[in-house]
Design an enzyme around this catalytic site. Structure first.
Site: not given
Length: 429
Positions: A13, A16, A40-41, A223
Site C-alpha cells: 500500500d 506502487k 490492490g493498485h 504487497q
C-alpha cells in the site's frame, strides 16, 4: 536502457500503482511476477480512477501486460476485472495481455479453505484477504495445483483431481464440511477455460523476444518486502516472496534481467491486517494521517493502521531486496504538521537494535526510538520540482535517504501521474 523492478519496501500500500503507471508509459512490457488478486493498485489518470488487483498496471496505457508464472490466478476474478476495466474504456486483447500457461489457478475450494481457517483461528488470525491465495500456493508447492495449461486438457484431469481432492477432502472434513464437488468444479473449469486460454502462452518465450529486441521491461511487484514469506513479519505475511529476486523466477527471465530495483516507500508507515507495527499511532495524529492519506485497502476496504516513518524497516527492506533507489510517496500527507518523527532504532528489553528481529514476540515488543524534525508550512501537493517544495520538506526527504542508506530516485506529490519529482531516471541506468 535498463529494465526496472518495482517492489514495495514496507507492508504494501505504498502507492506502487501510480509509480508503476508512470513508468509503464515508458516501458514496452509490464510483468506481474508474484501474488494474486490480493494485490490492490490504484491508478489516477486525467482524473479517472482505475482500481486493479490482478491485471498489471500497464494495461491502462496499452502496454504489453504479462501475468507471470509466479502469480496465482483466479480465472473468474480475471474475467470480472477485465470486464470492469473494459467498461472504463480500456481495450484488452491477446495483443496486450498475456498469461503464463504454467500459472497455478486459484479455485473456489481455495477460497473456501481460506475462509474456514481464518474463522477458526480466533485471536490467531493472520488477516488474509480471504481470496484463496495461501491455499493456492500450498497446492502449488504440494504439486497438486491445476494450472492454466490444464484448462486445454480437462479430459485428462482425473489424476490431478484425485491428488487435489484427497488433500482438500481431509481438510474440509476437519471443519465439518462436505467433500469437494468434483463434478461442479470440473463444470466451472470447462465454463471458464475458453476465456483464459485466449491469453495463455509461454510468457518466458515472449519476454525473451521482447528483451532480445532491446525493449524495456517493467517488473511489477505486489504487497511489500515486510510481507515476504521469508523476510517479512512472519507469520503475519503473504504466501509468496515479494522481494525483487522473485522477478526472475516469477517471470521466466534470468536474474540479470531485473535491472534497476525501485523500492516504493510511503513518507509515513501503514499496514493492513494483523501483526507487529512498531511505530503505530493510535491517537489523533494517527487518525489525521489516515484521513488525509485516505488509508483504506484497495482490495478489502479495510482501514489501514497508520504510524510515523520507520527508517529501520525500510533500510532492512532495501538491503534484502537490493534496492537501487526509492520512490517516496505521499509526502503531501505530512503537510502542516508542527513536527514530524522518524524512527531511527528500537529498544528491546533494554538493548538498542538497528534492525527488526525475526521472532514474532520480539517484533511485538520492540519500542521505537524517534528523531523529531520541524514540520513545514505550505504544501508539497502537486510539486514537480525541488523548487516547489518547502525547505523543511526537502530536509525531511534528505534525512530519510540518509537513514535508509538508499538514495531517493523519485518523489510523488499526489496520485496524479505527472505530479512527480524525478531525481534519477530508473530506465536510464
Amino acid at each position: 536502457m535498463a529494465n526496472v523492478t518495482v517492489i514495495g519496501a514496507q507492508w504494501g500500500d505504498e502507492g506502487k500503482g501510480k509509480i508503476v503507471d508512470w513508468l509503464a508509459s515508458r516501458a514496452d512490457a509490464v510483468v506481474r511476477f508474484q501474488g494474486g488478486h490480493n494485490a490492490g493498485h490504484t491508478l489516477v489518470i486525467d482524473g479517472k480512477t482505475y482500481k486493479l488487483s490482478l491485471l498489471p498496471s500497464g494495461i491502462v496505457s496499452g502496454t504489453l501486460s504479462v501475468i507471470g508464472n509466479g502469480v496465482v490466478l483466479d480465472p473468474w476474478a480475471l474475467r470480472d476485472e477485465i470486464a470492469k476495466v473494459e467498461a472504463q474504456g480500456v481495450s484488452i486483447s491477446d495483443d496486450n495481455l498475456a498469461v503464463a500457461d504454467n500459472c497455478p489457478l486459484i479455485l473456489p475450494i481455495h477460497r473456501d479453505l481460506d475462509g474456514l481457517r481464518e474463522t477458526a483461528a480466533g485471536t490467531g488470525k493472520i488477516g488474509t484477504t480471504g481470496r484463496g491465495i495461501g491455499p493456492a500456493y500450498e497446492d502449488k508447492v504440494g504439486r497438486r495445483a491445476i494450472r492454466v495449461c490444464d484448462l486445454a486438457h480437462l479430459d485428462k484431469l482425473d489424476p490431478q483431481l484425485d491428488r487435489l481432492c484427497a488433500h482438500h477432502d481431509a481438510l474440509r472434513a476437519g471443519f465439518g464440511e462436505p467433500p469437494v464437488d468434483r463434478d461442479r468444479l470440473l463444470a466451472d473449469l470447462k465454463e471458464i477455460a475458453p476465456f483464459v486460454l485466449k491469453y495463455a502462452q509461454p510468457v518466458w518465450k515472449r519476454l525473451k523476444k521482447v528483451r532480445k529486441a532491446g525493449a524495456k521491461i517493467l517488473f511489477e511487484g505486489a504487497q511489500g518486502v515486510l510481507l515476504d514469506v521469508d523476510h517479512g513479519t512472519y507469520p503475519f505475511v503473504t504466501s509468496s516472496n515479494t522481494v525483487s529476486g522473485t522477478a526472475a523466477s516469477g517471470s521466466g527471465l534470468g536474474p540479470n534481467s531485473t535491472g534497476f530495483v525501485l523500492g516504493i516507500v510511503k513518507a509515513y508507515t501503514t499496514r493492513v491486517g494483523s501483526g507487529p507495527f512498531p511505530t503505530e499511532l493510535e491517537d489523533e495524529v494517527g487518525q489525521t494521517l489516515g484521513e488525509r492519506g485516505h488509508e483504506f485497502g484497495v482490495v478489502t476496504g479495510r482501514k489501514r493502521r497508520v504510524g510515523w516513518f520507520d527508517a529501520v524497516i525500510v533500510r532492512q527492506s532495501c538491503s534484502i531486496s537490493g534496492v537501487t533507489g526509492i520512490a517516496l510517496t505521499k509526502i503531501d500527507v505530512l503537510d502542516g504538521f508542527e513536527t514530524v518523527k522518524i524512527c531511527t532504532g528500537y529498544r528491546l528489553r533494554g538493548k538498542v537494535m538497528d534492525y527488526l528481529p525475526s521472532h514474532a514476540a520480539d517484533q511485538a515488543e520492540v519500542e521505537p526510538i524517534y528523531e523529531e524534525m520541524e514540520g513545514w508550512e505550505g504544501t508539497t501537493a502537486g510539486a514537480r520540482s525541488w523548487a516547489d517544495l518547502p525547505a523543511n520538506a526537502i530536509k525531511y526527504i534528505q534525512r530519510v535517504q540518509e537513514l535508509i542508506e538508499t538514495p531517493v530516485a523519485l518523489v510523488s506529490t499526489s496520485p496524479e501521474r505527472d505530479d512527480t519529482i524525478l531525481v534519477r531516471d530508473p530506465f536510464m541506468d
